[in-house]
Write an enzyme that holds these catalytic residues in place. Structure first.
Site, mmCIF file in Angstrom:
data_model
loop_
_atom_site.group_PDB
_atom_site.id
_atom_site.type_symbol
_atom_site.label_atom_id
_atom_site.label_comp_id
_atom_site.label_asym_id
_atom_site.label_seq_id
_atom_site.Cartn_x
_atom_site.Cartn_y
_atom_site.Cartn_z
ATOM 1 C CG ASP A 40 25.452 41.890 38.387
ATOM 2 O OD1 ASP A 40 24.560 42.546 37.832
ATOM 3 O OD2 ASP A 40 25.527 40.644 38.309
ATOM 4 C CB THR A 81 24.266 37.250 34.216
ATOM 5 O OG1 THR A 81 23.485 36.088 34.493
ATOM 6 C CG2 THR A 81 23.886 38.345 35.188
#
Length: 360
Positions: free
Chosen positions: A49, A141
């Site tokens: 990220d 995710t």
């Protein structure tokens, strides 16, 4: 930008930017799959990220310094964790495109301090000029950690409307029958990148290590004549939807095929719709106060709309992407081809009315 080809410069930079960030995330997910990184450690997705956000914002800020950014992350966690910061910097400083002219356009981040300041730009309120880049470095995710479907997402929003969208899907492999599934991944290649500019159609191309590949234009999605044959896509593990209402909507249309294909990533659902793997999707939150994050929908919605998809909230309103970090004026989602969207929207309203206004 030119009159004949609006947003051409923005598109060229966005494609290079998302391609490079996609390569970065693929490095991590490949290491996870090979067991080189412990899957019980949550840091791989955190590193992905932060590192992808740094690469994306750096390239765009260099080329469009007046534009703003709307993203999930700031660099506070990295400033408080030197080891994590070092791991992110290692990825950022060593990820590049193999083609020097292509790498020159997005440019490089010169130092760890510059990386932290760049990441912070994503957590600000956005640009007062009205041009904002919306990004989600890793959408999906949970599935990223399982080496399944996820997306590197970027969109340009101007005046509350999507103007450009680019989604890198490093694991996307479209099956011989046109199917898209979590477990159907591109283990030999680098996946696909999809893009759209408003009014110019949607395109798909392989993700490459150097120059951006020549794209193929996506055809118009198939219309649905029989509501009973809708191919649904949903995410049955999500806490942000009302499963019994979704099922009731499908049954009101005479469909017994819900939930259809289970895809976790919000943006990957739009990709599946755009390439024709699915026909329709609804999202009815259990709490009427819930508002979705803009980065879960910007870009993917545009790509789907450019191949003929129709999108609205549960009241039939179009989406407004100009109200900050959330879709403040929109509740829920109805996405389907033009031939079935009115019937689907009607079914949504009827079911919501029959269930005491949940989602209204």
């Amino acid at each position: 930008m030119t009159a004949d080809n609006p947003y051409s410069h923005e598109l060229s930079i966005a494609l290079l930017t998302v391609q490079r960030a996609s390569l970065l995330t693929k490095r991590i997910v490949t290491a996870l799959d090979k067991g080189a990184i412990d899957k019980s450690d949550a840091s791989p997705v955190t590193i992905a990220d932060f590192a992808a956000q740094a690469l994306i914002i750096s390239a765009l800020h260099r080329n469009f310094p007046a534009d703003g950014f709307i993203g999930e992350e700031d660099a506070e966690a990295l400033r408080g964790n030197a080891a994590l910061c070092d791991r992110v910097w290692e990825l950022v400083s060593t990820t590049s495109l193999d083609d020097p002219p292509s790498e020159e356009l997005p440019g490089k981040i010169g130092s760890k301090e510059e990386m932290l300041a760049t990441i912070d730009l994503g957590a600000k309120a956005g640009s007062q000029s009205g041009r904002n880049w919306v990004l989600d470095p890793v959408d999906g995710t949970a599935t990223f950690m399982r080496n399944q479907q996820y997306a590197v997402c970027l969109a340009l929003v101007e005046g509350g409307k999507q103007k450009l969208g680019v989604l890198g899907c490093p694991n996307l492999l479209i099956g011989e029958g046109g199917e898209v599934r979590e477990d159907l991944i591109d283990s030999k290649g680098l996946g696909r990148m999809l893009s759209a500019v408003v009014g110019q159609g949607a395109y798909i191309r392989p993700i490459a290590r150097g120059r951006v590949e020549t794209p193929q234009r996506l055809g118009r999605i198939a219309e649905v004549v029989d509501p009973a044959k809708i191919r649904w896509v949903d995410s049955v593990a999500s806490d942000n939807i009302t499963h019994q209402i979704h099922r009731a909507i499908a049954e009101r249309l005479g469909s017994t095929t819900w939930p259809g294909t289970d895809i976790w990533s919000s943006q990957m659902k739009y990709i599946g719709l755009a390439v024709g793997a699915f026909d329709a999707m609804v999202r009815i939150p259990p709490d009427r106060s819930y508002r979705a994050s803009v980065w879960d929908h910007a870009g993917g919605q545009l790509i789907y709309a450019e191949v003929g998809g129709v999108l609205s909230d549960t009241s039939g309103k179009p989406f407004d992407f100009g109200l900050g970090r959330n879709l403040e004026s929109n509740l829920g989602l109805v996405a389907a081809p033009a031939s079935i969207h009115p019937k689907l929207l009607e079914a949504v309203k009827e079911v919501l009315a029959a269930t005491a206004g949940v989602g209204q």
